[in-house]
Write an enzyme that holds these catalytic residues in place. Structure first.
Site, short mmCIF file in Angstrom:
data_model
loop_
_atom_site.label_atom_id
_atom_site.label_comp_id
_atom_site.label_asym_id
_atom_site.label_seq_id
_atom_site.Cartn_x
_atom_site.Cartn_y
_atom_site.Cartn_z
N ASP A 136 -5.38 6.73 -0.32
CA ASP A 136 -4.61 7.55 0.62
C ASP A 136 -4.99 9.02 0.47
OD1 ASP A 136 -3.31 5.26 1.44
OD2 ASP A 136 -1.57 5.58 0.12
N LYS A 137 -4.68 9.80 1.49
CA LYS A 137 -5.11 11.19 1.56
C LYS A 137 -4.75 12.00 0.31
CE LYS A 137 -4.90 15.25 4.57
NZ LYS A 137 -4.43 15.79 5.88
#
Length: 311
Positions: A136-137
Site C-alpha cells: 500500500d502507498k
C-alpha cells in the site's frame, strides 16, 4: 511475454489487475479487447472469462510497451536490500503508490524509481513485469522487483504457491486477546464503499489468512508481528480492524480507540512495515532472507507509545 499460473478460480480481468500484474482493471480489459491476452495458449476475448486453478495466462509485449510511456525515470533514492542478476529487493518508503492508478496518473510512483534503477544498470524496463507483489502507498519495507519477464514469472509462481514468507510489523490500537492467533476470513470489495475492502458486507470474496503474534504492549497499543499466508488488497489492515485492533495511523480502517491514539500521538503515517521477506531467487535457485529496518518515523512512534523494539 509475461505469463502466470492461476492458483485460485477468478475472473480474467480481476486476475490480471491483481498482485501487480497490470496497473488497473481498465488496462486489463483493454488488453483483452485488443487480443493481447492468452489463456492456455488461446486468445481470450472476454474480461469475465472464469479462470480455473492451473490455467496459464499470458500477456503480449505490445501492451507492456504502451503502458510504459508515462513511466518517467526518477531517482527516488531507494535503499537496495538485496540484488542479484534476476531480481532486487528495495526498501519502499512511505508516500509512494507502487504504480499509477485512478487519481495518481501524474504522481511519482515506485515504478518511476525502478525505471531509474533499471536505466542506471542498462536493464530493459517493462512496467508489467517488474512488480512481483504490491505494498500500500504508506506501507514501508521489503518490495521484491524482477529484472526480466522470466524472473517475474518464476517469482510470482512462488507467491501463487505461497512458498514466499512475508512478515510485517504493525502497531495497533488495543491489546489483542488472544495474544497470538490466525485470522481466517475471506476479503472482498466493500458493498458500502468500493474503495475499501471488507470481511463483512462484501461481494466476490477471496480466501485470506493472517497470523499475528503480540511482541509488546503499552498504553493500550500493541506491536504485532504478522505473517501473510495470502496477499489480498489491504489484507493486514482489514483483518486486524475486523477483529477490533486497527493499525494506528490508518485513516480507512478505524475504530474510536485507533482514531484517538492516532491523534494523541500525532501519528501521520500508517504504522505498517514489510519487515522480512524470504524467497528463492531465479539466479542460482538460492534462498534469500531479507530484512528491512524499521523507518525512523515508526521507531519514533513506538517511543511515544512506550514500546521498546530491538530487531
Amino acid at each position: 511475454m509475461p505469463q502466470w499460473i492461476v492458483s485460485l478460480p477468478d475472473r480474467l480481468d480481476t486476475f490480471l489487475s491483481s498482485d501487480g500484474r497490470m496497473q488497473s482493471r481498465a488496462k486489463a480489459k483493454k488488453a483483452i479487447d485488443r487480443g493481447l491476452v492468452k489463456v492456455n495458449d488461446e486468445i481470450a476475448d472476454k474480461p469475465a472469462l472464469r479462470l480455473q486453478e492451473g490455467d496459464t495466462v499470458a500477456l503480449e509485449e505490445e501492451e507492456i510497451i504502451v503502458s510504459d510511456t508515462r513511466i518517467v525515470p526518477e531517482d527516488l533514492h531507494f535503499q537496495i536490500l538485496h540484488e542479484d542478476d534476476a531480481c532486487m529487493v528495495i526498501d519502499k518508503p512511505a508516500g509512494y503508490a507502487v504504480h499509477p492508478g485512478i487519481g495518481t496518473e501524474q504522481e511519482m510512483t515506485i515504478l518511476n524509481g525502478i525505471a531509474y534503477l533499471f536505466g542506471k544498470r542498462n536493464i530493459p524496463f517493462t512496467s508489467e513485469s517488474v512488480l512481483v507483489h504490491r505494498l500500500d502507498k504508506d506501507t514501508t519495507g521489503c518490495l521484491l522487483v524482477a529484472k526480466n519477464p522470466a524472473a517475474h514469472l518464476f517469482l510470482q509462481e512462488q507467491f501463487e504457491s505461497r512458498s514466499v514468507k512475508k512478515t510485517y510489523l504493525a502497531l495497533v490500537a488495543g491489546i489483542p486477546n488472544p495474544a497470538a492467533a490466525t485470522i481466517d476470513a475471506p476479503i472482498g470489495r466493500s458493498n458500502l464503499n468500493r474503495t475499501k475492502m471488507s470481511i463483512h458486507g462484501s461481494s466476490a470474496t477471496r480466501e485470506a489468512q493472517t497470523t499475528y503474534r503480540t511482541l509488546a504492549s503499552a498504553h493500550n497499543a500493541s506491536l504485532l508481528e504478522c505473517d501473510l499466508h495470502t496477499g489480498r488488497t489491504h489484507q493486514i489492515r482489514v483483518h486486524l480492524s475486523g477483529i477490533g485492533y486497527p493499525v494506528l495511523g490508518d485513516s480507512s480502517y478505524v475504530n474510536s480507540l485507533s482514531e484517538r491514539l492516532t491523534g494523541e500521538y500525532d501519528i501521520r503515517s500508517i504504522c505498517l512495515h514489510s519487515w522480512k521477506l524470504s524467497f528463492v531467487s531465479p539466479a542460482g535457485g538460492k534462498k534469500h532472507d531479507v530484512l528491512a529496518e524499521l523507518p525512523e518515523e515508526f521507531i519514533t512512534t513506538l517511543r511515544k507509545v512506550g514500546i521498546p523494539f530491538n530487531a
